[in-house]
Design a protein around this motif. Structure first.
Motif, PDB file in Angstrom:
ATOM      1  N   ALA A 171      -3.961 -13.257   2.137  1.00 13.42           N
ATOM      2  CA  ALA A 171      -3.801 -13.422   3.584  1.00 13.42           C
ATOM      3  C   ALA A 171      -4.510 -14.676   4.068  1.00 13.42           C
ATOM      4  O   ALA A 171      -4.001 -15.398   4.939  1.00 13.42           O
ATOM      5  CB  ALA A 171      -4.343 -12.186   4.294  1.00 13.42           C
ATOM      6  N   GLU A 175      -2.818 -17.815   6.005  1.00 15.26           N
ATOM      7  CA  GLU A 175      -3.310 -18.308   7.286  1.00 15.26           C
ATOM      8  C   GLU A 175      -3.616 -19.803   7.210  1.00 15.26           C
ATOM      9  O   GLU A 175      -3.367 -20.545   8.169  1.00 15.26           O
ATOM     10  CB  GLU A 175      -4.557 -17.525   7.704  1.00 15.26           C
ATOM     11  N   GLN A 281      -6.717  -8.294   8.256  1.00 18.84           N
ATOM     12  CA  GLN A 281      -6.138  -9.558   7.789  1.00 18.84           C
ATOM     13  C   GLN A 281      -4.937  -9.354   6.858  1.00 18.84           C
ATOM     14  O   GLN A 281      -3.869  -9.938   7.097  1.00 18.84           O
ATOM     15  CB  GLN A 281      -7.215 -10.398   7.108  1.00 18.84           C
ATOM     16  N   PRO A 282      -5.025  -8.534   5.795  1.00 20.23           N
ATOM     17  CA  PRO A 282      -3.838  -8.366   4.950  1.00 20.23           C
ATOM     18  C   PRO A 282      -2.749  -7.518   5.595  1.00 20.23           C
ATOM     19  O   PRO A 282      -1.619  -7.485   5.098  1.00 20.23           O
ATOM     20  CB  PRO A 282      -4.403  -7.677   3.699  1.00 20.23           C
ATOM     21  N   TRP A 285       0.366  -9.540   7.761  1.00 12.85           N
ATOM     22  CA  TRP A 285       1.475 -10.215   7.099  1.00 12.85           C
ATOM     23  C   TRP A 285       2.405  -9.152   6.525  1.00 12.85           C
ATOM     24  O   TRP A 285       2.059  -8.469   5.556  1.00 12.85           O
ATOM     25  CB  TRP A 285       0.954 -11.126   5.987  1.00 12.85           C
ATOM     26  N   ARG A 289       1.569  -6.311   3.654  1.00 13.66           N
ATOM     27  CA  ARG A 289       0.975  -5.094   4.232  1.00 13.66           C
ATOM     28  C   ARG A 289       1.268  -3.864   3.373  1.00 13.66           C
ATOM     29  O   ARG A 289       0.406  -2.997   3.190  1.00 13.66           O
ATOM     30  CB  ARG A 289       1.487  -4.890   5.655  1.00 13.66           C
TER      31      ARG A 289
END
Length: 329
Positions: A171, A175, A281-282, A285, A289
């Motif tokens: 992630a 980003e 954070q993960p 996306w 996910r």
């Protein structure tokens, strides 16, 4: 219903406790409206505080508002009230998230009332924790807290923790290649040390924690490569205690449920002497996910990754004044 609605001072105090909840990037995406004649407090999403790049479906917004709703329920129970809550009461207005009748009948929820003191002591800690296991009975209590709100809390095994760390790095790489996401993160995170006076939202530099020496804990680095004089490095726990919070479905009402469960878990952890940090954070996306889920569990949709343990408390993040959050009609 009781005959006498709450006065404005009492409602203001409840909203202040509600607003102590965590939210994605500490955007505090909520507003409240009190209908004093009938004793009803309404919770709305503040659509001017969305994160369209990081949270395009407003899943994180709903989770944050759900956490604020749980704080409201806890504060009300601690004040001897029995609020009645309806989620998403008007489908025509999706930003109208909940309606709370503050003066319901019956005794207050004692389990929630006991969590009242934890509201003001709960802060995210992105500092290193001790390498110490959480006792089974404490874990069970946290799982029961999530279950009480209609969600599931699952502590992951060591092999899955390593998988989560890889997903966090994935992630972070995504980003780094998405300037619009980086710009949004920069807007809501402040690298100044000390925190700039008068800023009432976002994540202050003091709350970033040190940079990790190695990568052993899923802690988001909000500096995103920006220079930050005075911020040091530190080793983090090698065997972090990681829990996944999830729901059976993945609709707006489930996100509100997840937010309430998340905050109930965090308050229970605080009352038990634990500290915590969360990362989505993960989960931000869609391509990765699905991989956050533990494949041997029955959890359908992971809503948050929670790091728990024993260690120093994190600093408080700023909060908007209640006058900016509450309308009284």
């Amino acid at each position: 219903m009781t005959a006498e609605p709450l006065d404005v001072n009492a409602v203001t105090a409840l909203v202040a406790d509600a607003a102590a909840a965590p939210s994605l990037h500490n955007a505090q995406p909520w507003t409240f409206r009190y209908l004093r004649d009938i004793g009803v407090l309404r919770l709305y999403a503040d659509l001017e505080r969305t994160l369209p790049r990081t949270d395009p479906d407003n899943r994180g917004l709903h989770i944050g508002c759900g956490a604020a709703l749980l704080n409201l329920r806890v504060a009300a129970a601690a004040a001897g009230l029995s609020p009645l809550v309806r989620l998403l009461p008007d489908p025509a207005y999706p930003e109208f998230l909940a309606e709370v009748h503050l003066c319901g009948t019956g005794p207050p929820d004692g389990a929630l009332a006991q969590l009242g003191p934890a509201i003001r002591h709960r802060h995210s800690s992105r500092l290193p924790f001790r390498d110490e296991e959480i006792p089974g009975e404490v874990r069970d209590g946290l799982s029961q807290a999530a279950d009480g709100e209609g969600a599931q809390l699952l502590f992951t095994g060591a092999w899955h923790v390593q998988s989560l760390l890889e997903l966090v790095r994935d992630a972070e790489d995504r980003e780094a290649l998405a300037p619009d996401v980086r710009e949004e993160t920069t807007r809501w995170t402040h690298t100044e040390l000390p925190h700039a006076a008068g800023v009432a939202d976002g994540i202050p530099g003091e709350a970033f924690g040190p940079r990790q020496r190695g990568t052993s804990a899923p802690v988001r680095d909000f500096a995103v490569g920006r220079p930050m004089p005075g911020r040091g490095w530190a080793p983090f726990e090698k065997n972090p205690n990681i829990a996944l919070l999830g729901t059976a479905r993945d609709e707006p009402v489930d996100w509100l449920v997840a937010g309430q469960a998340l905050e109930r878990v965090l308050l229970r952890a605080t009352a038990d002497g634990l500290v915590a940090s969360v990362t989505s954070q993960p989960l931000e996306w869609p391509e990765i996910r699905w991989a956050v889920r533990d494949p041997v569990s029955s959890m359908a949709h992971v809503q948050m990754v929670i790091r728990l343990g024993y260690g120093p408390e994190g600093p408080a993040s700023p909060r908007r004044p209640v006058a900016d959050l509450l309308d009284i009609l």
